[in-house]
Structure formats: structure tokens, C-alpha cells
Design a protein around this motif. Structure first.
Motif, mmCIF file in Angstrom:
data_model
loop_
_atom_site.group_PDB
_atom_site.id
_atom_site.type_symbol
_atom_site.label_atom_id
_atom_site.label_comp_id
_atom_site.label_asym_id
_atom_site.label_seq_id
_atom_site.Cartn_x
_atom_site.Cartn_y
_atom_site.Cartn_z
ATOM 1 N N ASP A 62 0.830 -1.202 0.000
ATOM 2 C CA ASP A 62 0.000 0.000 0.000
ATOM 3 C C ASP A 62 0.865 1.252 0.000
ATOM 4 O O ASP A 62 0.516 2.250 -0.634
ATOM 5 C CB ASP A 62 -0.905 0.045 1.242
ATOM 6 C CG ASP A 62 -1.928 -1.069 1.254
ATOM 7 O OD1 ASP A 62 -2.620 -1.249 0.241
ATOM 8 O OD2 ASP A 62 -2.027 -1.762 2.274
ATOM 9 N N VAL A 63 1.959 1.185 0.750
ATOM 10 C CA VAL A 63 2.868 2.325 0.881
ATOM 11 C C VAL A 63 4.291 1.813 0.861
ATOM 12 O O VAL A 63 4.602 0.792 1.479
ATOM 13 C CB VAL A 63 2.629 3.083 2.210
ATOM 14 C CG1 VAL A 63 3.622 4.217 2.381
ATOM 15 C CG2 VAL A 63 1.205 3.601 2.294
ATOM 16 N N ILE A 64 5.153 2.541 0.162
ATOM 17 C CA ILE A 64 6.590 2.279 0.200
ATOM 18 C C ILE A 64 7.266 3.596 0.548
ATOM 19 O O ILE A 64 7.053 4.605 -0.139
ATOM 20 C CB ILE A 64 7.124 1.753 -1.151
ATOM 21 C CG1 ILE A 64 6.433 0.425 -1.513
ATOM 22 C CG2 ILE A 64 8.644 1.599 -1.102
ATOM 23 C CD1 ILE A 64 6.773 -0.089 -2.904
ATOM 24 N N GLN A 80 6.120 -2.947 -7.435
ATOM 25 C CA GLN A 80 5.670 -3.581 -6.193
ATOM 26 C C GLN A 80 4.603 -2.767 -5.462
ATOM 27 O O GLN A 80 4.058 -3.219 -4.459
ATOM 28 C CB GLN A 80 6.871 -3.813 -5.272
ATOM 29 C CG GLN A 80 7.806 -4.871 -5.815
ATOM 30 C CD GLN A 80 9.053 -5.029 -5.000
ATOM 31 O OE1 GLN A 80 9.043 -4.880 -3.790
ATOM 32 N NE2 GLN A 80 10.157 -5.334 -5.666
ATOM 33 N N LEU A 81 4.281 -1.605 -5.983
ATOM 34 C CA LEU A 81 3.260 -0.750 -5.381
ATOM 35 C C LEU A 81 1.872 -1.207 -5.829
ATOM 36 O O LEU A 81 1.621 -1.417 -7.011
ATOM 37 C CB LEU A 81 3.507 0.698 -5.824
ATOM 38 C CG LEU A 81 2.771 1.801 -5.096
ATOM 39 C CD1 LEU A 81 3.132 1.807 -3.609
ATOM 40 C CD2 LEU A 81 3.130 3.143 -5.723
ATOM 41 N N LYS A 82 0.989 -1.367 -4.877
ATOM 42 C CA LYS A 82 -0.383 -1.798 -5.136
ATOM 43 C C LYS A 82 -1.151 -0.664 -5.835
ATOM 44 O O LYS A 82 -0.918 0.506 -5.532
ATOM 45 C CB LYS A 82 -1.044 -2.113 -3.793
ATOM 46 C CG LYS A 82 -2.415 -2.730 -3.871
ATOM 47 C CD LYS A 82 -2.993 -2.951 -2.489
ATOM 48 C CE LYS A 82 -2.295 -4.079 -1.780
ATOM 49 N NZ LYS A 82 -2.919 -4.419 -0.488
ATOM 50 N N PRO A 83 -2.062 -0.968 -6.754
ATOM 51 C CA PRO A 83 -2.921 0.085 -7.290
ATOM 52 C C PRO A 83 -3.623 0.801 -6.131
ATOM 53 O O PRO A 83 -4.121 0.156 -5.209
ATOM 54 C CB PRO A 83 -3.914 -0.667 -8.171
ATOM 55 C CG PRO A 83 -3.147 -1.885 -8.607
ATOM 56 C CD PRO A 83 -2.323 -2.260 -7.390
ATOM 57 N N GLY A 84 -3.605 2.123 -6.163
ATOM 58 C CA GLY A 84 -4.113 2.926 -5.056
ATOM 59 C C GLY A 84 -3.037 3.230 -4.027
ATOM 60 O O GLY A 84 -3.302 3.885 -3.028
ATOM 61 N N GLY A 85 -1.816 2.756 -4.272
ATOM 62 C CA GLY A 85 -0.718 2.921 -3.323
ATOM 63 C C GLY A 85 0.108 4.169 -3.556
ATOM 64 O O GLY A 85 -0.052 4.878 -4.552
ATOM 65 N N ARG A 86 1.012 4.419 -2.617
ATOM 66 C CA ARG A 86 1.861 5.618 -2.660
ATOM 67 C C ARG A 86 3.310 5.243 -2.364
ATOM 68 O O ARG A 86 3.590 4.480 -1.452
ATOM 69 C CB ARG A 86 1.377 6.645 -1.657
ATOM 70 C CG ARG A 86 2.289 7.864 -1.535
ATOM 71 C CD ARG A 86 1.667 8.949 -0.705
ATOM 72 N NE ARG A 86 0.686 9.634 -1.553
ATOM 73 C CZ ARG A 86 -0.096 10.615 -1.146
ATOM 74 N NH1 ARG A 86 -0.055 11.033 0.099
ATOM 75 N NH2 ARG A 86 -0.941 11.181 -1.982
ATOM 76 N N LEU A 87 4.222 5.832 -3.138
ATOM 77 C CA LEU A 87 5.665 5.701 -2.945
ATOM 78 C C LEU A 87 6.210 7.065 -2.575
ATOM 79 O O LEU A 87 5.924 8.055 -3.255
ATOM 80 C CB LEU A 87 6.320 5.199 -4.243
ATOM 81 C CG LEU A 87 7.839 5.227 -4.358
ATOM 82 C CD1 LEU A 87 8.499 4.356 -3.305
ATOM 83 C CD2 LEU A 87 8.264 4.790 -5.758
ATOM 84 N N ILE A 102 4.855 9.525 -5.393
ATOM 85 C CA ILE A 102 4.316 8.876 -6.587
ATOM 86 C C ILE A 102 3.087 8.076 -6.180
ATOM 87 O O ILE A 102 3.165 7.215 -5.298
ATOM 88 C CB ILE A 102 5.375 7.964 -7.234
ATOM 89 C CG1 ILE A 102 6.603 8.798 -7.603
ATOM 90 C CG2 ILE A 102 4.796 7.231 -8.439
ATOM 91 C CD1 ILE A 102 7.829 7.992 -7.921
ATOM 92 N N ASP A 103 1.973 8.372 -6.793
ATOM 93 C CA ASP A 103 0.722 7.656 -6.524
ATOM 94 C C ASP A 103 0.386 6.779 -7.722
ATOM 95 O O ASP A 103 0.503 7.212 -8.873
ATOM 96 C CB ASP A 103 -0.417 8.641 -6.270
ATOM 97 C CG ASP A 103 -0.234 9.412 -4.982
ATOM 98 O OD1 ASP A 103 0.034 8.775 -3.944
ATOM 99 O OD2 ASP A 103 -0.358 10.651 -4.999
ATOM 100 N N LYS A 104 -0.019 5.555 -7.426
ATOM 101 C CA LYS A 104 -0.454 4.638 -8.480
ATOM 102 C C LYS A 104 -1.974 4.526 -8.412
ATOM 103 O O LYS A 104 -2.528 4.096 -7.396
ATOM 104 C CB LYS A 104 0.183 3.258 -8.313
ATOM 105 C CG LYS A 104 -0.170 2.287 -9.436
ATOM 106 C CD LYS A 104 0.366 0.892 -9.186
ATOM 107 C CE LYS A 104 1.738 0.731 -9.795
ATOM 108 N NZ LYS A 104 2.171 -0.704 -9.734
ATOM 109 N N ALA A 105 -2.630 4.924 -9.474
ATOM 110 C CA ALA A 105 -4.096 4.882 -9.534
ATOM 111 C C ALA A 105 -4.576 3.441 -9.685
ATOM 112 O O ALA A 105 -3.794 2.531 -9.991
ATOM 113 C CB ALA A 105 -4.593 5.732 -10.703
ATOM 114 N N ALA A 106 -5.857 3.237 -9.497
ATOM 115 C CA ALA A 106 -6.452 1.904 -9.615
ATOM 116 C C ALA A 106 -6.193 1.282 -10.981
ATOM 117 O O ALA A 106 -6.059 0.065 -11.098
ATOM 118 C CB ALA A 106 -7.947 1.974 -9.333
ATOM 119 N N ASP A 107 -6.095 2.119 -12.023
ATOM 120 C CA ASP A 107 -5.843 1.608 -13.369
ATOM 121 C C ASP A 107 -4.357 1.412 -13.661
ATOM 122 O O ASP A 107 -3.972 1.053 -14.769
ATOM 123 C CB ASP A 107 -6.469 2.525 -14.421
ATOM 124 C CG ASP A 107 -5.818 3.905 -14.488
ATOM 125 O OD1 ASP A 107 -4.843 4.178 -13.744
ATOM 126 O OD2 ASP A 107 -6.308 4.731 -15.290
ATOM 127 N N GLY A 108 -3.498 1.661 -12.658
ATOM 128 C CA GLY A 108 -2.058 1.468 -12.824
ATOM 129 C C GLY A 108 -1.315 2.701 -13.301
ATOM 130 O O GLY A 108 -0.085 2.707 -13.345
#
Length: 118
Positions: A62-64, A80-87, A102-108
Motif C-alpha cells: 500500500d505504501v513504500i 511492487q506498489l499496489k494500485p491505489g498505493g503511494r511511494l 508517486i501515486d499509483k491509480a487503480a488503473d495502474g
């Protein structure tokens, strides 16, 4: 993770150190602080590895959060970041660094911004 041995684990926290002695020291510090139950219940893992490669065995996350600066964002961490996750990672070199989010949206898809200088 809760704040005592009776708390239920809400997930997994993985700490990746590059040097064996630092990983071992981290484990000893957790135990010395009376929090060995975090390690024993599987809510906290302190491992040795190349942090730029993340820790694929427990992905996705979820978070890195990365503490050491890198010249560019390692692709492995984004993967390795889940969709909806934040690095959150410091990026740059000796001439300047910025804390990047960096945020990864649900669509990647990814969005990135500089939060502050480091």
C-alpha cells in the motif's frame, strides 16, 4: 500494527537494510523496546537486501517509504506498489534532491510530484 501485544496486526511492515549488521541491530532494537511480538506475529519483517529492488516476496504494498536517496526512481518499487498505493522517495544527487511522491491509480497509471527539497 497496534501499539501493544494484544493488538491485531493490520498488515505487514517490511524494513530492508543493505547491510546484515544493520538488519540484526534493527531486530535487537525492536526486542529491546519490548516489541518482539511484532516480529513473532509476522506484522514486522526486518530483512537484508538491496532496497532499490524492494522486497518482492511480500508485494504488493500500500505504501513504500524509502529513506536513502537515489538518482532515479527504481522501477522495481513502482512495480511492487499496489494500485491505489503511494511511494515516497528522495530522488536526486549531490547537486540537489527532492522528496518525490508517486501515486499509483487503480488503473495502474502514475502521478508524481515533488513534496519538498531534501
Amino acid at each position: 500494527l497496534g501499539d501493544d501485544a494484544e493488538s491485531e496486526s493490520a498488515g505487514l511492515v517490511v524494513g530492508v537494510e543493505h547491510i546484515d549488521e544493520l538488519s540484526e541491530s534493527a531486530v535487537e532494537n525492536v526486542k529491546r523496546d519490548g516489541k518482539a511480538w511484532m516480529l513473532n506475529r509476522g506484522g514486522l519483517a526486518l530483512v537484508t537486501g538491496d532496497g532499490r529492488l524492494g522486497w518482492e516476496a511480500s508485494a504488493p504494498y500500500d505504501v513504500i517509504h524509502v529513506g536513502a536517496s537515489t538518482p532515479s526512481v527504481p522501477r522495481a518499487l513502482i512495480e511492487q506498489l499496489k494500485p491505489g498505493g503511494r511511494l515516497v522517495i528522495p530522488v536526486g544527487d549531490s547537486s540537489g534532491q527532492a522528496m518525490r511522491i508517486i501515486d499509483k491509480a487503480a488503473d495502474g497509471s502514475l502521478s508524481e510530484r515533488a513534496a519538498m527539497g531534501v
